[in-house]
Design a protein around this motif. Structure first.
Motif, PDB file in Angstrom:
ATOM      1  N   ILE A  17       0.855  -1.184   0.000  1.00  0.00           N
ATOM      2  CA  ILE A  17       0.000   0.000   0.000  1.00  0.00           C
ATOM      3  C   ILE A  17       0.891   1.234   0.000  1.00  0.00           C
ATOM      4  O   ILE A  17       1.894   1.291   0.702  1.00  0.00           O
ATOM      5  N   THR A  18       0.536   2.190  -0.812  1.00  0.00           N
ATOM      6  CA  THR A  18       1.234   3.481  -0.831  1.00  0.00           C
ATOM      7  C   THR A  18       0.305   4.507  -0.210  1.00  0.00           C
ATOM      8  O   THR A  18      -0.834   4.667  -0.653  1.00  0.00           O
ATOM      9  N   VAL A  19       0.805   5.160   0.834  1.00  0.00           N
ATOM     10  CA  VAL A  19       0.001   6.134   1.575  1.00  0.00           C
ATOM     11  C   VAL A  19       0.662   7.503   1.468  1.00  0.00           C
ATOM     12  O   VAL A  19       1.853   7.652   1.749  1.00  0.00           O
ATOM     13  N   LYS A  20      -0.108   8.488   1.043  1.00  0.00           N
ATOM     14  CA  LYS A  20       0.360   9.877   1.066  1.00  0.00           C
ATOM     15  C   LYS A  20       0.087  10.417   2.463  1.00  0.00           C
ATOM     16  O   LYS A  20      -1.045  10.393   2.940  1.00  0.00           O
ATOM     17  N   VAL A  21       1.151  10.860   3.137  1.00  0.00           N
ATOM     18  CA  VAL A  21       1.037  11.409   4.485  1.00  0.00           C
ATOM     19  C   VAL A  21       1.353  12.900   4.426  1.00  0.00           C
ATOM     20  O   VAL A  21       2.384  13.292   3.881  1.00  0.00           O
ATOM     21  N   THR A  22       0.475  13.700   4.972  1.00  0.00           N
ATOM     22  CA  THR A  22       0.690  15.140   5.072  1.00  0.00           C
ATOM     23  C   THR A  22       0.785  15.496   6.544  1.00  0.00           C
ATOM     24  O   THR A  22      -0.019  15.010   7.354  1.00  0.00           O
ATOM     25  N   VAL A  23       1.801  16.296   6.897  1.00  0.00           N
ATOM     26  CA  VAL A  23       1.951  16.777   8.270  1.00  0.00           C
ATOM     27  C   VAL A  23       2.282  18.263   8.231  1.00  0.00           C
ATOM     28  O   VAL A  23       2.807  18.765   7.240  1.00  0.00           O
ATOM     29  N   ASP A  24       1.972  18.960   9.312  1.00  0.00           N
ATOM     30  CA  ASP A  24       2.366  20.361   9.473  1.00  0.00           C
ATOM     31  C   ASP A  24       3.726  20.361  10.143  1.00  0.00           C
ATOM     32  O   ASP A  24       3.834  20.109  11.348  1.00  0.00           O
ATOM     33  N   GLU A  25       4.773  20.584   9.367  1.00  0.00           N
ATOM     34  CA  GLU A  25       6.150  20.485   9.892  1.00  0.00           C
ATOM     35  C   GLU A  25       6.411  21.450  11.035  1.00  0.00           C
ATOM     36  O   GLU A  25       7.296  21.207  11.857  1.00  0.00           O
ATOM     37  N   THR A  26       5.640  22.539  11.136  1.00  0.00           N
ATOM     38  CA  THR A  26       5.865  23.487  12.233  1.00  0.00           C
ATOM     39  C   THR A  26       5.463  22.900  13.589  1.00  0.00           C
ATOM     40  O   THR A  26       5.877  23.409  14.626  1.00  0.00           O
ATOM     41  N   LYS A  27       4.657  21.843  13.584  1.00  0.00           N
ATOM     42  CA  LYS A  27       4.237  21.190  14.837  1.00  0.00           C
ATOM     43  C   LYS A  27       5.316  20.253  15.374  1.00  0.00           C
ATOM     44  O   LYS A  27       5.286  19.873  16.532  1.00  0.00           O
ATOM     45  N   PHE A  28       6.270  19.870  14.517  1.00  0.00           N
ATOM     46  CA  PHE A  28       7.308  18.925  14.911  1.00  0.00           C
ATOM     47  C   PHE A  28       8.520  19.698  15.434  1.00  0.00           C
ATOM     48  O   PHE A  28       9.608  19.658  14.871  1.00  0.00           O
ATOM     49  N   THR A  29       8.294  20.391  16.527  1.00  0.00           N
ATOM     50  CA  THR A  29       9.330  21.215  17.138  1.00  0.00           C
ATOM     51  C   THR A  29      10.375  20.325  17.804  1.00  0.00           C
ATOM     52  O   THR A  29      10.156  19.119  18.006  1.00  0.00           O
ATOM     53  N   ASP A  30      11.488  20.926  18.190  1.00  0.00           N
ATOM     54  CA  ASP A  30      12.523  20.186  18.918  1.00  0.00           C
ATOM     55  C   ASP A  30      11.945  19.589  20.201  1.00  0.00           C
ATOM     56  O   ASP A  30      12.252  18.441  20.544  1.00  0.00           O
TER      57      ASP A  30
ATOM     58  N   GLU B  96      11.022  10.204   9.122  1.00  0.00           N
ATOM     59  CA  GLU B  96      10.815   9.022   9.956  1.00  0.00           C
ATOM     60  C   GLU B  96       9.414   9.028  10.564  1.00  0.00           C
ATOM     61  O   GLU B  96       8.770   7.974  10.658  1.00  0.00           O
ATOM     62  N   HIS B  97       8.934  10.196  10.954  1.00  0.00           N
ATOM     63  CA  HIS B  97       7.563  10.286  11.478  1.00  0.00           C
ATOM     64  C   HIS B  97       6.550   9.951  10.384  1.00  0.00           C
ATOM     65  O   HIS B  97       5.570   9.250  10.652  1.00  0.00           O
ATOM     66  N   CYS B  98       6.786  10.437   9.175  1.00  0.00           N
ATOM     67  CA  CYS B  98       5.868  10.125   8.068  1.00  0.00           C
ATOM     68  C   CYS B  98       5.840   8.627   7.789  1.00  0.00           C
ATOM     69  O   CYS B  98       4.767   8.057   7.553  1.00  0.00           O
ATOM     70  N   GLU B  99       6.997   7.968   7.814  1.00  0.00           N
ATOM     71  CA  GLU B  99       7.042   6.515   7.631  1.00  0.00           C
ATOM     72  C   GLU B  99       6.253   5.813   8.730  1.00  0.00           C
ATOM     73  O   GLU B  99       5.479   4.887   8.463  1.00  0.00           O
ATOM     74  N   HIS B 100       6.471   6.243   9.970  1.00  0.00           N
ATOM     75  CA  HIS B 100       5.775   5.651  11.117  1.00  0.00           C
ATOM     76  C   HIS B 100       4.263   5.837  10.988  1.00  0.00           C
ATOM     77  O   HIS B 100       3.482   4.889  11.163  1.00  0.00           O
ATOM     78  N   LEU B 101       3.840   7.045  10.654  1.00  0.00           N
ATOM     79  CA  LEU B 101       2.419   7.333  10.501  1.00  0.00           C
ATOM     80  C   LEU B 101       1.810   6.527   9.353  1.00  0.00           C
ATOM     81  O   LEU B 101       0.696   6.009   9.471  1.00  0.00           O
ATOM     82  N   ALA B 102       2.528   6.406   8.243  1.00  0.00           N
ATOM     83  CA  ALA B 102       2.018   5.653   7.086  1.00  0.00           C
ATOM     84  C   ALA B 102       1.804   4.187   7.432  1.00  0.00           C
ATOM     85  O   ALA B 102       0.766   3.605   7.078  1.00  0.00           O
ATOM     86  N   GLN B 103       2.773   3.578   8.122  1.00  0.00           N
ATOM     87  CA  GLN B 103       2.600   2.162   8.456  1.00  0.00           C
ATOM     88  C   GLN B 103       1.473   1.973   9.463  1.00  0.00           C
ATOM     89  O   GLN B 103       0.738   0.988   9.400  1.00  0.00           O
ATOM     90  N   MET B 104       1.292   2.923  10.386  1.00  0.00           N
ATOM     91  CA  MET B 104       0.167   2.821  11.320  1.00  0.00           C
ATOM     92  C   MET B 104      -1.160   2.953  10.572  1.00  0.00           C
ATOM     93  O   MET B 104      -2.116   2.230  10.869  1.00  0.00           O
ATOM     94  N   ASN B 105      -1.208   3.849   9.594  1.00  0.00           N
ATOM     95  CA  ASN B 105      -2.418   4.006   8.793  1.00  0.00           C
ATOM     96  C   ASN B 105      -2.685   2.746   7.976  1.00  0.00           C
ATOM     97  O   ASN B 105      -3.828   2.273   7.908  1.00  0.00           O
ATOM     98  N   ALA B 106      -1.647   2.185   7.376  1.00  0.00           N
ATOM     99  CA  ALA B 106      -1.807   0.976   6.567  1.00  0.00           C
ATOM    100  C   ALA B 106      -2.311  -0.195   7.406  1.00  0.00           C
ATOM    101  O   ALA B 106      -3.069  -1.034   6.917  1.00  0.00           O
ATOM    102  N   ARG B 107      -1.910  -0.244   8.685  1.00  0.00           N
ATOM    103  CA  ARG B 107      -2.370  -1.308   9.583  1.00  0.00           C
ATOM    104  C   ARG B 107      -3.729  -1.006  10.195  1.00  0.00           C
ATOM    105  O   ARG B 107      -4.297  -1.821  10.921  1.00  0.00           O
ATOM    106  N   GLY B 108      -4.261   0.186   9.926  1.00  0.00           N
ATOM    107  CA  GLY B 108      -5.591   0.537  10.407  1.00  0.00           C
ATOM    108  C   GLY B 108      -5.636   1.061  11.824  1.00  0.00           C
ATOM    109  O   GLY B 108      -6.700   1.073  12.443  1.00  0.00           O
ATOM    110  N   VAL B 109      -4.485   1.516  12.363  1.00  0.00           N
ATOM    111  CA  VAL B 109      -4.474   2.010  13.739  1.00  0.00           C
ATOM    112  C   VAL B 109      -4.315   3.524  13.827  1.00  0.00           C
ATOM    113  O   VAL B 109      -4.302   4.070  14.937  1.00  0.00           O
TER     114      VAL B 109
END
Length: 90
Positions: free
Chosen positions: A10-23, A41-54
């Protein structure tokens, strides 16, 4: 009984607001969850969680470690899905 191995891609397009990912957010996330150091790395993590339905971007969703997805600018779009029966797992 029949047993089949099925490969699902599955290919998942993940969009995030990079300004929220502060130090501070990144450090707290690493302390509480996983050692992720970049937005990629966060986008990869989020995509796999989405692909698994969580992880979802529904209006009432909550993603552990991120909170309500809308507050982090997180959204998902499935752009491709393929399946194939394979003979063996290598």
């Amino acid at each position: 009984m029949i047993e089949k191995y099925v490969e699902v891609t599955i290919t998942v397009k993940v969009t995030v607001d990079e300004t929220k990912f502060t130090d501070d957010f990144m450090e707290e996330f690493r302390e509480s969850f996983f050692s992720l150091y970049s937005i990629d790395e966060h986008c990869e993590h989020l995509a796999q969680m989405n692909a698994r339905g969580v992880a979802h971007d529904f209006s009432d969703s909550f993603i552990e470690g991120y909170g309500p997805p809308k507050e982090m600018g997180i959204s998902f779009e499935e752009v491709d899905l393929s399946t194939e029966v394979v003979e063996a797992i290598s």
